[in-house]
Motif scaffolding. Structure first.
Motif, PDB file in Angstrom:
ATOM      1  N   LEU A 227      -7.607   2.532   2.263  1.00 44.20           N
ATOM      2  CA  LEU A 227      -8.185   2.990   0.996  1.00 44.20           C
ATOM      3  C   LEU A 227      -7.209   2.840  -0.165  1.00 44.20           C
ATOM      4  N   SER A 228      -5.917   2.898   0.116  1.00 52.17           N
ATOM      5  CA  SER A 228      -4.943   2.746  -0.974  1.00 52.17           C
ATOM      6  C   SER A 228      -4.928   1.327  -1.517  1.00 52.17           C
ATOM      7  N   ALA A 229      -5.488   0.380  -0.774  1.00 53.19           N
ATOM      8  CA  ALA A 229      -5.517  -1.020  -1.223  1.00 53.19           C
ATOM      9  C   ALA A 229      -6.768  -1.346  -2.026  1.00 53.19           C
ATOM     10  N   VAL A 230      -7.715  -0.412  -2.109  1.00 55.43           N
ATOM     11  CA  VAL A 230      -8.939  -0.646  -2.877  1.00 55.43           C
ATOM     12  C   VAL A 230      -8.635  -0.457  -4.363  1.00 55.43           C
ATOM     13  N   PRO A 231      -8.871  -1.470  -5.205  1.00 55.99           N
ATOM     14  CA  PRO A 231      -8.569  -1.332  -6.640  1.00 55.99           C
ATOM     15  C   PRO A 231      -9.386  -0.209  -7.278  1.00 55.99           C
ATOM     16  N   LEU A 232      -8.758   0.504  -8.208  1.00 52.20           N
ATOM     17  CA  LEU A 232      -9.441   1.558  -8.960  1.00 52.20           C
ATOM     18  C   LEU A 232     -10.001   0.988 -10.261  1.00 52.20           C
ATOM     19  N   PRO A 233     -11.171   1.465 -10.703  1.00 51.09           N
ATOM     20  CA  PRO A 233     -11.755   0.931 -11.941  1.00 51.09           C
ATOM     21  C   PRO A 233     -10.973   1.321 -13.192  1.00 51.09           C
TER      22      PRO A 233
ATOM     23  N   ILE B 129       0.030   2.496  -0.194  1.00 50.25           N
ATOM     24  CA  ILE B 129       0.638   2.562   1.134  1.00 50.25           C
ATOM     25  C   ILE B 129       0.671   1.159   1.726  1.00 50.25           C
ATOM     26  N   THR B 130       1.861   0.661   2.012  1.00 49.59           N
ATOM     27  CA  THR B 130       2.022  -0.662   2.597  1.00 49.59           C
ATOM     28  C   THR B 130       2.479  -0.511   4.043  1.00 49.59           C
ATOM     29  N   LEU B 131       1.649  -0.940   4.963  1.00 51.35           N
ATOM     30  CA  LEU B 131       2.005  -0.841   6.376  1.00 51.35           C
ATOM     31  C   LEU B 131       3.039  -1.890   6.728  1.00 51.35           C
ATOM     32  N   LEU B 132       4.008  -1.504   7.520  1.00 51.88           N
ATOM     33  CA  LEU B 132       5.034  -2.431   7.966  1.00 51.88           C
ATOM     34  C   LEU B 132       4.581  -3.143   9.227  1.00 51.88           C
ATOM     35  N   GLY B 133       4.912  -4.415   9.312  1.00 55.55           N
ATOM     36  CA  GLY B 133       4.605  -5.162  10.528  1.00 55.55           C
ATOM     37  C   GLY B 133       3.150  -5.567  10.619  1.00 55.55           C
ATOM     38  N   ASP B 134       2.846  -6.286  11.685  1.00 60.22           N
ATOM     39  CA  ASP B 134       1.489  -6.756  11.942  1.00 60.22           C
ATOM     40  C   ASP B 134       0.852  -5.918  13.040  1.00 60.22           C
ATOM     41  N   PRO B 135      -0.478  -5.919  13.126  1.00 60.13           N
ATOM     42  CA  PRO B 135      -1.124  -5.206  14.232  1.00 60.13           C
ATOM     43  C   PRO B 135      -0.658  -5.760  15.571  1.00 60.13           C
ATOM     44  N   PRO B 136      -0.489  -4.914  16.580  1.00 60.03           N
ATOM     45  CA  PRO B 136      -0.099  -5.407  17.902  1.00 60.03           C
ATOM     46  C   PRO B 136      -1.170  -6.322  18.487  1.00 60.03           C
ATOM     47  N   SER B 137      -0.796  -7.078  19.481  1.00 57.31           N
ATOM     48  CA  SER B 137      -1.755  -7.957  20.145  1.00 57.31           C
ATOM     49  C   SER B 137      -2.707  -7.137  21.009  1.00 57.31           C
ATOM     50  N   PRO B 138      -4.025  -7.425  20.947  1.00 58.15           N
ATOM     51  CA  PRO B 138      -4.958  -6.722  21.828  1.00 58.15           C
ATOM     52  C   PRO B 138      -4.763  -7.073  23.299  1.00 58.15           C
ATOM     53  N   ALA B 139      -3.941  -8.087  23.570  1.00 61.68           N
ATOM     54  CA  ALA B 139      -3.610  -8.402  24.960  1.00 61.68           C
ATOM     55  C   ALA B 139      -2.459  -7.547  25.475  1.00 61.68           C
TER      56      ALA B 139
ATOM     57  N   GLY C 128      -4.268  14.081   8.674  1.00 60.77           N
ATOM     58  CA  GLY C 128      -4.322  14.696   7.359  1.00 60.77           C
ATOM     59  C   GLY C 128      -3.015  14.823   6.625  1.00 60.77           C
ATOM     60  N   ALA C 129      -1.873  14.665   7.316  1.00 64.58           N
ATOM     61  CA  ALA C 129      -0.577  14.812   6.644  1.00 64.58           C
ATOM     62  C   ALA C 129      -0.314  13.598   5.759  1.00 64.58           C
ATOM     63  N   GLU C 130       0.526  13.787   4.746  1.00 61.16           N
ATOM     64  CA  GLU C 130       0.882  12.667   3.878  1.00 61.16           C
ATOM     65  C   GLU C 130       1.767  11.701   4.645  1.00 61.16           C
ATOM     66  N   PRO C 131       1.487  10.374   4.548  1.00 61.32           N
ATOM     67  CA  PRO C 131       2.325   9.412   5.219  1.00 61.32           C
ATOM     68  C   PRO C 131       3.729   9.370   4.634  1.00 61.32           C
ATOM     69  N   ALA C 132       4.696   9.090   5.460  1.00 62.85           N
ATOM     70  CA  ALA C 132       6.094   9.045   5.007  1.00 62.85           C
ATOM     71  C   ALA C 132       6.345   7.742   4.259  1.00 62.85           C
ATOM     72  N   ALA C 133       6.775   7.832   2.986  1.00 65.01           N
ATOM     73  CA  ALA C 133       7.000   6.639   2.182  1.00 65.01           C
ATOM     74  C   ALA C 133       8.120   5.774   2.755  1.00 65.01           C
ATOM     75  N   SER C 134       9.064   6.394   3.454  1.00 62.83           N
ATOM     76  CA  SER C 134      10.199   5.627   3.976  1.00 62.83           C
ATOM     77  C   SER C 134       9.768   4.633   5.031  1.00 62.83           C
ATOM     78  N   ARG C 135       8.654   4.933   5.737  1.00 67.49           N
ATOM     79  CA  ARG C 135       8.182   4.022   6.768  1.00 67.49           C
ATOM     80  C   ARG C 135       7.039   3.160   6.279  1.00 67.49           C
ATOM     81  N   MET C 136       6.191   3.706   5.374  1.00 63.71           N
ATOM     82  CA  MET C 136       4.967   3.032   5.017  1.00 63.71           C
ATOM     83  C   MET C 136       4.998   2.427   3.627  1.00 63.71           C
ATOM     84  N   GLY C 137       6.058   2.627   2.911  1.00 61.19           N
ATOM     85  CA  GLY C 137       6.173   2.005   1.597  1.00 61.19           C
ATOM     86  C   GLY C 137       5.515   2.836   0.522  1.00 61.19           C
ATOM     87  N   GLY C 138       5.742   2.508  -0.750  1.00 57.95           N
ATOM     88  CA  GLY C 138       5.157   3.260  -1.826  1.00 57.95           C
ATOM     89  C   GLY C 138       4.936   2.395  -3.050  1.00 57.95           C
TER      90      GLY C 138
END
Length: 335
Positions: free
Chosen positions: A255-261, A272-282, A325-335
């Protein structure tokens, strides 16, 4: 007065689709790994997530274009997940699908009349009755019936998607699985198709499983939202609650990536910028599949997979997170 909830139109429980690995003895690819949700009559449930999370595979299993590895798909209380082709035939009329790429989903060698009439002919209609119904359906979706004898390549992308919708409606279905129905279209055309689908839902009483990655479109058309990550639903609930107060860290990132009007709000808000890529489903990680990318992960997240449970007492929203529900940590997820 009976206080029990009405039976859902569609009920999916612990649905799984594991594809064989590319090499002998390699681990299977867990494209869908235990998905559960309900769709009520006349409701639109949005199924969202990153590419490769299993959304489209889930939709194809529901209409039985793919055979599930395990789990159940109950339509009007009947488990259809293991029905034979012959047993499934009467049910197919009620479950139809609209595909992402309108041109690739239409037979280029058939006229539009034949494309739309094919489901009717397969279920015993005469040629004349099927052609008459095809003309009615073209008019219903905003196309000129006089163009019935043209071929799909003669239509624009938006017009071709209208043809795909008309074909899906030919047998008067109760549930339509719409797999990214507007993602291949121009933005202006997207709005037209969304408006069409909303109108058809009101007029025909349709239920939709609306598969998409564009969360702004999902917010517009859906009643409830189910968020998928690596083959599993990690949050599901009423659209208003999920968008206003997302409980899962992955939902928060989406939701943080959805542009605001509002440009001013867009410039000042935290993304919020996630680090890394999704793991392999295998080779999914142990415990919570999201923990390698999560800023609030703790020891239990690395060993124990969370299950969907209510966010709060009395709230019809569920989240699969040990610390929702907790706020994500900016140190891991970016800001």
């Amino acid at each position: 007065m009976n206080g029990t909830a009405p039976q859902p139109l569609l009920s999916v429980r612990d649905l799984r689709m594991h594809f064989p690995g590319r090499r002998a003895r390699s681990a299977p690819v867990r494209a869908v790994d235990g998905v559960s949700f309900d769709v009520a009559a006349g409701e639109t449930l949005g199924l969202v997530g990153e590419s490769g999370c299993g959304k489209s595979t889930t939709g194809r299993m529901i209409v039985r274009l793919l055979e599930p590895t395990s789990g159940t798909i109950a339509y009007e209380g009947q488990d259809i997940s293991r029905l034979s082709r012959r047993e499934l035939r009467p049910v197919r009329k009620d479950l139809q699908m609209v595909f992402q790429d309108p041109h690739s989903s239409l037979n280029p060698r058939q006229t539009v009349a034949r494309v739309i009439a094919d489901p009717l002919l397969a279920h015993g209609s005469s040629e004349s009755a099927a052609r008459t119904r095809a003309a009615e359906l073209m008019d219903l979706v905003g196309l000129i019936p006089e163009h019935m004898d043209r071929y799909p390549h003669e239509f624009s992308g938006g017009q071709a998607q209208r043809i795909g919708i008309a074909r899906a409606l030919a047998l008067d279905p109760k549930l339509v699985v719409a797999d990214e129905p507007v993602s291949a279209l121009d933005v202006s055309v997207q709005a037209q198709i969304v408006n069409l689908m909303e109108r058809l839902q009101k007029e025909l009483g349709l239920a939709y499983l609306f598969i998409a990655h564009d969360l702004s479109v999902v917010k517009r058309v859906c009643d409830r939202v189910a968020v998928m990550y690596l083959g599993r639903v990690v949050e599901i609930g009423a659209k208003e609650r999920v968008y206003a107060a997302p409980a899962h860290p992955y939902t928060q990132a989406l939701l943080s990536a959805v542009p605001l009007p509002d440009p001013a709000a867009e410039r000042t808000r935290e993304r919020i910028t996630l680090l890394g890529d999704p793991p392999s489903p295998a080779a999914p990680p142990p415990g919570c599949a999201f923990h390698p990318r999560c800023g609030r992960a703790q020891a239990v997240c690395r060993t124990e997979a969370p299950v969907l449970r209510a966010v709060a007492t009395g709230e019809r929203r569920e989240v699969a997170c040990h610390f929702p529900g907790a706020e994500p940590a900016a140190s891991r997820m970016g800001g």
